[in-house]
Scaffold this motif. Structure first.
Motif, mmCIF file in Angstrom:
data_model
loop_
_atom_site.group_PDB
_atom_site.id
_atom_site.type_symbol
_atom_site.label_atom_id
_atom_site.label_comp_id
_atom_site.label_asym_id
_atom_site.label_seq_id
_atom_site.Cartn_x
_atom_site.Cartn_y
_atom_site.Cartn_z
ATOM 1 N N ASN A 1 30.280 -16.632 34.965
ATOM 2 C CA ASN A 1 29.252 -15.585 35.004
ATOM 3 C C ASN A 1 29.808 -14.294 35.589
ATOM 4 O O ASN A 1 29.518 -13.194 35.101
ATOM 5 C CB ASN A 1 28.058 -16.038 35.849
ATOM 6 N N LEU A 2 30.592 -14.423 36.657
ATOM 7 C CA LEU A 2 31.152 -13.239 37.304
ATOM 8 C C LEU A 2 32.128 -12.517 36.370
ATOM 9 O O LEU A 2 32.073 -11.284 36.230
ATOM 10 C CB LEU A 2 31.871 -13.638 38.599
ATOM 11 N N VAL A 3 32.998 -13.280 35.730
ATOM 12 C CA VAL A 3 33.953 -12.669 34.800
ATOM 13 C C VAL A 3 33.209 -11.958 33.671
ATOM 14 O O VAL A 3 33.550 -10.832 33.290
ATOM 15 C CB VAL A 3 34.905 -13.738 34.227
ATOM 16 N N ALA A 4 32.174 -12.612 33.140
ATOM 17 C CA ALA A 4 31.389 -12.020 32.050
ATOM 18 C C ALA A 4 30.692 -10.744 32.513
ATOM 19 O O ALA A 4 30.617 -9.758 31.769
ATOM 20 C CB ALA A 4 30.364 -13.027 31.540
ATOM 21 N N ALA A 5 30.153 -10.747 33.730
ATOM 22 C CA ALA A 5 29.455 -9.569 34.247
ATOM 23 C C ALA A 5 30.420 -8.405 34.444
ATOM 24 O O ALA A 5 30.083 -7.248 34.170
ATOM 25 C CB ALA A 5 28.757 -9.907 35.561
ATOM 26 N N LEU A 6 31.634 -8.698 34.919
ATOM 27 C CA LEU A 6 32.630 -7.637 35.091
ATOM 28 C C LEU A 6 33.034 -7.053 33.734
ATOM 29 O O LEU A 6 33.213 -5.836 33.590
ATOM 30 C CB LEU A 6 33.858 -8.193 35.815
ATOM 31 N N PHE A 7 33.164 -7.921 32.735
ATOM 32 C CA PHE A 7 33.484 -7.431 31.395
ATOM 33 C C PHE A 7 32.326 -6.604 30.847
ATOM 34 O O PHE A 7 32.531 -5.582 30.188
ATOM 35 C CB PHE A 7 33.773 -8.612 30.459
ATOM 36 N N ALA A 8 31.100 -7.050 31.122
ATOM 37 C CA ALA A 8 29.922 -6.309 30.674
ATOM 38 C C ALA A 8 29.895 -4.911 31.289
ATOM 39 O O ALA A 8 29.461 -3.944 30.647
ATOM 40 C CB ALA A 8 28.653 -7.069 31.036
ATOM 41 N N LEU A 9 30.345 -4.796 32.537
ATOM 42 C CA LEU A 9 30.388 -3.493 33.203
ATOM 43 C C LEU A 9 31.281 -2.525 32.427
ATOM 44 O O LEU A 9 30.915 -1.368 32.180
ATOM 45 C CB LEU A 9 30.909 -3.662 34.633
ATOM 46 N N VAL A 10 32.436 -3.013 32.006
ATOM 47 C CA VAL A 10 33.359 -2.171 31.230
ATOM 48 C C VAL A 10 32.736 -1.794 29.887
ATOM 49 O O VAL A 10 32.799 -0.636 29.450
ATOM 50 C CB VAL A 10 34.693 -2.911 31.015
ATOM 51 N N VAL A 11 32.107 -2.783 29.234
ATOM 52 C CA VAL A 11 31.546 -2.557 27.904
ATOM 53 C C VAL A 11 30.391 -1.558 27.952
ATOM 54 O O VAL A 11 30.268 -0.683 27.094
ATOM 55 C CB VAL A 11 31.096 -3.888 27.271
ATOM 56 N N LEU B 1 23.839 0.361 33.860
ATOM 57 C CA LEU B 1 24.880 0.075 34.852
ATOM 58 C C LEU B 1 24.285 -0.574 36.107
ATOM 59 O O LEU B 1 24.879 -1.501 36.680
ATOM 60 C CB LEU B 1 25.619 1.364 35.224
ATOM 61 N N ARG B 2 23.115 -0.112 36.524
ATOM 62 C CA ARG B 2 22.492 -0.720 37.707
ATOM 63 C C ARG B 2 22.175 -2.194 37.455
ATOM 64 O O ARG B 2 22.316 -3.041 38.351
ATOM 65 C CB ARG B 2 21.228 0.051 38.088
ATOM 66 N N LEU B 3 21.745 -2.516 36.251
ATOM 67 C CA LEU B 3 21.429 -3.906 35.917
ATOM 68 C C LEU B 3 22.700 -4.760 35.873
ATOM 69 O O LEU B 3 22.684 -5.928 36.280
ATOM 70 C CB LEU B 3 20.695 -3.967 34.578
ATOM 71 N N VAL B 4 23.791 -4.194 35.402
ATOM 72 C CA VAL B 4 25.052 -4.946 35.389
ATOM 73 C C VAL B 4 25.523 -5.189 36.817
ATOM 74 O O VAL B 4 26.016 -6.279 37.147
ATOM 75 C CB VAL B 4 26.127 -4.199 34.581
ATOM 76 N N TYR B 5 25.375 -4.197 37.688
ATOM 77 C CA TYR B 5 25.734 -4.392 39.097
ATOM 78 C C TYR B 5 24.885 -5.504 39.722
ATOM 79 O O TYR B 5 25.367 -6.289 40.553
ATOM 80 C CB TYR B 5 25.548 -3.086 39.883
ATOM 81 N N LEU B 6 23.618 -5.574 39.326
ATOM 82 C CA LEU B 6 22.754 -6.648 39.799
ATOM 83 C C LEU B 6 23.293 -7.996 39.354
ATOM 84 O O LEU B 6 23.301 -8.970 40.130
ATOM 85 C CB LEU B 6 21.332 -6.443 39.264
ATOM 86 N N SER B 7 23.760 -8.086 38.115
ATOM 87 C CA SER B 7 24.326 -9.326 37.594
ATOM 88 C C SER B 7 25.579 -9.731 38.365
ATOM 89 O O SER B 7 25.774 -10.911 38.686
ATOM 90 C CB SER B 7 24.654 -9.165 36.103
ATOM 91 N N ILE B 8 26.417 -8.751 38.674
ATOM 92 C CA ILE B 8 27.640 -9.035 39.442
ATOM 93 C C ILE B 8 27.284 -9.557 40.828
ATOM 94 O O ILE B 8 27.873 -10.537 41.318
ATOM 95 C CB ILE B 8 28.507 -7.770 39.545
ATOM 96 N N ALA B 9 26.315 -8.916 41.471
ATOM 97 C CA ALA B 9 25.900 -9.355 42.811
ATOM 98 C C ALA B 9 25.347 -10.776 42.764
ATOM 99 O O ALA B 9 25.657 -11.607 43.637
ATOM 100 C CB ALA B 9 24.847 -8.392 43.357
ATOM 101 N N ALA B 10 24.537 -11.069 41.751
ATOM 102 C CA ALA B 10 23.969 -12.416 41.626
ATOM 103 C C ALA B 10 25.074 -13.447 41.439
ATOM 104 O O ALA B 10 25.022 -14.550 42.008
ATOM 105 C CB ALA B 10 22.995 -12.465 40.449
ATOM 106 N N ALA B 11 26.095 -13.107 40.638
ATOM 107 C CA ALA B 11 27.201 -14.042 40.408
ATOM 108 C C ALA B 11 27.960 -14.327 41.694
ATOM 109 O O ALA B 11 28.301 -15.483 41.992
ATOM 110 C CB ALA B 11 28.142 -13.475 39.346
ATOM 111 N N LEU B 12 28.211 -13.295 42.488
ATOM 112 C CA LEU B 12 28.927 -13.484 43.763
ATOM 113 C C LEU B 12 28.137 -14.376 44.714
ATOM 114 O O LEU B 12 28.693 -15.271 45.368
ATOM 115 C CB LEU B 12 29.205 -12.122 44.403
#
Length: 319
Positions: A54-64, A15-26
């Motif tokens: 990328n942002l949409v994919a990262a948000l979906f990854a968070l759910v998954v 989850l921390r890595l997915v949050y990192l991906s979301i931050a990078a996308a923003l």
């Protein structure tokens, strides 16, 4: 030396890595749209659009990730790991969408040429955004392989395709500034669209393979056979080996053939040893063994997956 991560620790790290991906996308969305606003380059606009994907994919990854790391329950007795393949499929589809969007924008710019401006500023911003994606993408790919998470690895590969896109766009913008040939901007964008199209197809194919219960890799199968061979003897044989992978978890089933006069306890002890050895070799694996008498011909008639589609010897007779 620390032991292996517990399920909760693994979930937290993912989850921390997915949050990192979301931050990078923003961050990169803001930077790339800024670069487009400064230059007016269709290539940079397409690059910015991919960051939105990328942002949409990262948000979906968070759910998954939250879903796939849940433990088995009464409705999902084999766990939730296959949710990883949903993420990879959506990620691939979004990459394909980004490729089409870039292609359409590029063709439109070819039909309606337009000059670009403030190249140095726009290129500088684009390069800085690419460095962010490069660092985060490599981190996600490494973590995806470490934790056998196709969701993280797919997200990382998506970011790496973004880096390739950005490099192509930067080259195009610089080439336009040097040569004055405005058509280079959309032409390079078309080349980049083709490149990321290939990446998207690969991700969709990998997702499909996973949902269709693809067998373990050749390397993993070799390790399994090595373990089984270490137990094999005149009294012990194996057959009907089947494997599949569901996200981070592997499943292995095999039949263990032993002399019919062995006690149940002795056969059970052997099966436990085989299962433990396979677990030690493969890591996150669930092993199913089926004990059979070596002398009985029926034991050799049940190796097919659809064995009950034909009359079974045991069903004949007076019983």
């Amino acid at each position: 030396m620390s032991g292996p991560d517990t399920s909760a620790e693994r979930r937290g790290r993912l989850l921390r890595l997915v949050y990192l991906s979301i931050a990078a996308a923003l961050v990169t969305i803001a930077m790339k749209f800024g670069a487009w606003a400064v230059t007016g380059s269709v290539g940079l606009l397409s690059d910015a659009a991919e960051s939105v994907v990328n942002l949409v994919a990262a948000l979906f990854a968070l759910v998954v990730v939250q879903w796939s790391t849940r433990p088995p329950d009464e409705e999902h007795t084999y766990g939730h790991e296959k949710a990883d393949y949903l993420s990879a499929g959506v990620e691939g589809a979004l990459i394909l969408l980004a490729a089409v969007t870039i292609g359409v924008s590029a063709v439109d710019r070819l039909m309606n040429p337009s000059e670009i401006s403030d190249v140095a500023v726009g290129v500088g911003i684009a390069i800085a955004a690419s460095l962010v994606n490069l660092a985060v993408g490599q981190r996600l790919i490494r973590a995806g392989r470490e934790y056998s998470s196709i969701t993280l690895e797919s997200d990382g590969r998506h970011l790496m395709t973004d880096v390739v896109t950005s490099c192509g766009v930067v080259v195009a913008v610089i080439a336009v500034a040097i040569t004055g040939i405005d058509a280079l901007d959309p032409l390079i964008a078309l080349v980049v669209a083709g490149n990321i199209l290939v990446t998207g197809v690969r991700l969709v194919r990998r997702s499909t393979d996973g949902l269709l219960d693809r067998a373990l890799t050749v390397q993993e199968l070799a390790r399994i056979h090595a373990v089984l061979d270490s137990f094999a003897s005149d009294e012990v044989q194996f057959h009907a080996l089947r494997t599949r992978r569901a996200g981070s978890r592997a499943f292995v089933s095999t039949h263990v053939l032993v002399p019919g006069d062995w006690s149940v306890q002795r056969g059970h002890d052997l099966a436990e040893q085989v299962e433990a050895a396979l677990h030690d070799t493969l890591g996150n694996v669930t092993v199913f063994t089926h004990l059979e008498p070596l002398e009985d011909p029926i034991s050799f008639a049940d190796t097919e997956l659809d064995r009950w589609s034909e009359p079974h010897p045991a069903s004949n007779g007076d019983g």
